[in-house]
Motif scaffolding. Structure first.
Motif, short mmCIF file in Angstrom:
data_model
loop_
_atom_site.label_atom_id
_atom_site.label_comp_id
_atom_site.label_asym_id
_atom_site.label_seq_id
_atom_site.Cartn_x
_atom_site.Cartn_y
_atom_site.Cartn_z
N ASP A 66 44.81 103.14 -24.13
CA ASP A 66 45.36 104.49 -24.01
C ASP A 66 46.38 104.51 -22.87
OD1 ASP A 66 45.88 107.16 -24.06
OD2 ASP A 66 43.79 107.81 -23.85
N TYR A 118 49.28 106.06 -22.43
CA TYR A 118 49.87 107.32 -21.99
C TYR A 118 48.99 108.00 -20.94
CZ TYR A 118 51.32 112.20 -21.97
OH TYR A 118 51.71 113.46 -21.56
N HIS A 119 47.73 108.21 -21.27
CA HIS A 119 46.85 108.93 -20.34
C HIS A 119 46.54 108.09 -19.10
CE1 HIS A 119 46.04 111.42 -23.99
NE2 HIS A 119 46.13 112.36 -23.07
N TYR A 153 49.49 108.64 -16.89
CA TYR A 153 49.45 110.03 -16.41
C TYR A 153 48.48 110.14 -15.23
CZ TYR A 153 49.37 115.16 -16.76
OH TYR A 153 49.49 116.52 -16.51
N ASP A 154 47.28 109.58 -15.39
CA ASP A 154 46.28 109.67 -14.33
C ASP A 154 46.69 108.88 -13.09
OD1 ASP A 154 44.81 111.28 -15.97
OD2 ASP A 154 43.24 109.81 -16.40
N GLU A 212 49.23 110.96 -11.30
CA GLU A 212 48.55 112.10 -10.66
C GLU A 212 47.83 111.66 -9.39
OE1 GLU A 212 46.03 114.68 -12.98
OE2 GLU A 212 47.73 116.08 -12.85
N ARG A 257 53.66 104.37 -21.30
CA ARG A 257 53.36 104.42 -19.87
C ARG A 257 54.42 105.22 -19.11
NH1 ARG A 257 50.85 98.28 -18.70
NH2 ARG A 257 49.15 98.53 -20.21
N GLY A 293 53.81 108.97 -19.86
CA GLY A 293 52.68 109.48 -19.10
C GLY A 293 53.06 109.75 -17.66
N ASP A 319 55.47 112.86 -17.60
CA ASP A 319 54.79 114.13 -17.86
C ASP A 319 53.89 114.54 -16.69
OD1 ASP A 319 56.07 114.21 -20.26
OD2 ASP A 319 54.31 113.79 -21.49
N ALA A 320 53.30 113.57 -16.01
CA ALA A 320 52.48 113.90 -14.85
C ALA A 320 53.34 114.52 -13.75
CB ALA A 320 51.77 112.66 -14.33
#
Length: 351
Positions: free
Chosen positions: A171, A173-174, A177-178, A181, A207, A210, A213-214
């Motif tokens: 995963d 993308y997420h 993102y994390d 963040e 990647r 993600g 977007d973050a």
């Protein structure tokens, strides 16, 4: 002459009929136990296994393959086997396949379309039951080959489900993102990224999206001068990929980022090498975060914060998906995502 005849008789290999006679069961029951094709009650299975051991019966895999039209062999196509992640993935897939009664044929492709098509043809000629294909792109040539040939396969690292191919990937993308963040949560605003190939939708682009977007979710924009492409794969050579990270970090430092998210651990390690050579402190001057959690990331001299994927488990998931497909079971989902986790060590500081 009679003595010689007796010796030859004694040396003759046991057959499946011999096993059935000694175990007191039918020929078909022995076949079910050997091929693990249908359930057999445990006492009967134990009698058959004991007879096999006593007679030293060795199943004829070639004959069994001719009868079932199955070779009990899977194909594995990887761009290379020089990276740490590829080795762990191969280990996971092979161990699961072996436990399920399959052997595995490995071929490398260098992510070259012509070589991939050649591997498909070779595996089909070798009557491979199905293929685990670590893919990069899906071209018209791949589509044409698939239209004219039948070869069950599961795709790794890319989402080829729109082309009718079950896919297994992380995963990305997420995970990105994390990771972004986490850097934002530590007060960083000038965050750079050393990306992979943005034409690689499932890894490089996912990647980056993600990450982007973050930042947007926190009212931040991605500054063009804080994004530099690196070479995640570098043809599977860890050292070459680190060199790419080194060069990218040299380019980024002119724009003074406080933190860098690298699309792989090797890119991050290369970036760290540049900073150290320039007398910069990590994380005092620049925080660094990677991807993959390679074994070297935990080295006491690095202690790299990163995103961890379990490549061994990813290999297991891929092999299980393919074997279920071969047994007529539909994939749990067209795309299966392997989980991730942040591994927080010593290369990110709070501003």
């Amino acid at each position: 002459m009679r003595a010689l005849s007796r010796v030859r008789t004694q040396e003759k290999s046991a057959t499946i009929k011999d096993v059935a006679r000694v175990a007191g069961v039918s020929f078909s029951t022995v076949s079910r136990v050997v091929n693990n094709s249908k359930p057999v009650d445990e006492p009967t299975r134990q009698r058959v296994m004991q007879a096999i051991a006593e007679l030293r019966y060795v199943p004829n895999s070639l004959a069994r393959g001719l009868q079932t039209r199955r070779s009990r062999c899977l194909g594995m196509m990887l761009p290379e086997i020089g990276s740490s992640g590829a080795a762990k993935f191969l280990e996971g897939a092979e161990s699961y396949a072996r436990e399920a009664g399959y052997t595995m044929l490995l071929m490398t492709t260098a992510a070259d379309t012509a070589r991939e098509l050649e591997c498909f043809s070779i595996m089909r000629q070798q009557q491979i039951d199905g293929v685990l294909w670590t893919a990069a792109t899906y071209t018209d040539a791949h589509r044409e080959w698939q239209q004219h040939h039948t070869l069950p396969m599961v795709v790794l690292a890319q989402d080829f489900s729109p082309y009718g191919l079950p896919s297994v990937l992380v995963d990305n993308y997420h995970a990105a993102y994390d990771a972004a963040e986490h850097l934002i949560g530590h007060g960083h605003r000038r965050i750079a990224m050393i990306t992979g190939d943005l034409n690689d939708r499932a890894v490089g682009l996912a990647r980056f999206q993600g990450f982007e977007d973050a930042l947007a979710a926190h009212g931040l924009t991605v500054a063009p001068d804080l994004v530099v492409r690196g070479d995640v794969s570098a043809h599977g050579r860890d050292i070459a990929s680190r060199g790419s990270g080194y060069a990218a970090m040299a380019q980024l430092m002119a724009h003074q980022p406080t933190a860098v998210l690298a699309a792989s651990d090797n890119l991050a390690i290369g970036a760290m090498q540049y900073l150290i050579e320039q007398g910069r402190s990590i994380p005092g001057d620049v925080s660094i975060m990677g991807f993959d959690d390679l074994d070297i990331a935990a080295h006491p001299m690095l202690r790299l914060s990163t995103v961890a994927f379990d490549f061994h488990d990813l290999g297991v998931l891929a092999a299980r998906t393919l074997i279920e497909l071969l047994h007529g079971e539909a994939a749990t989902a067209p795309v299966q995502l392997s989980p991730y986790r942040l591994v927080l060590r010593d290369t990110v500081r709070r501003l």
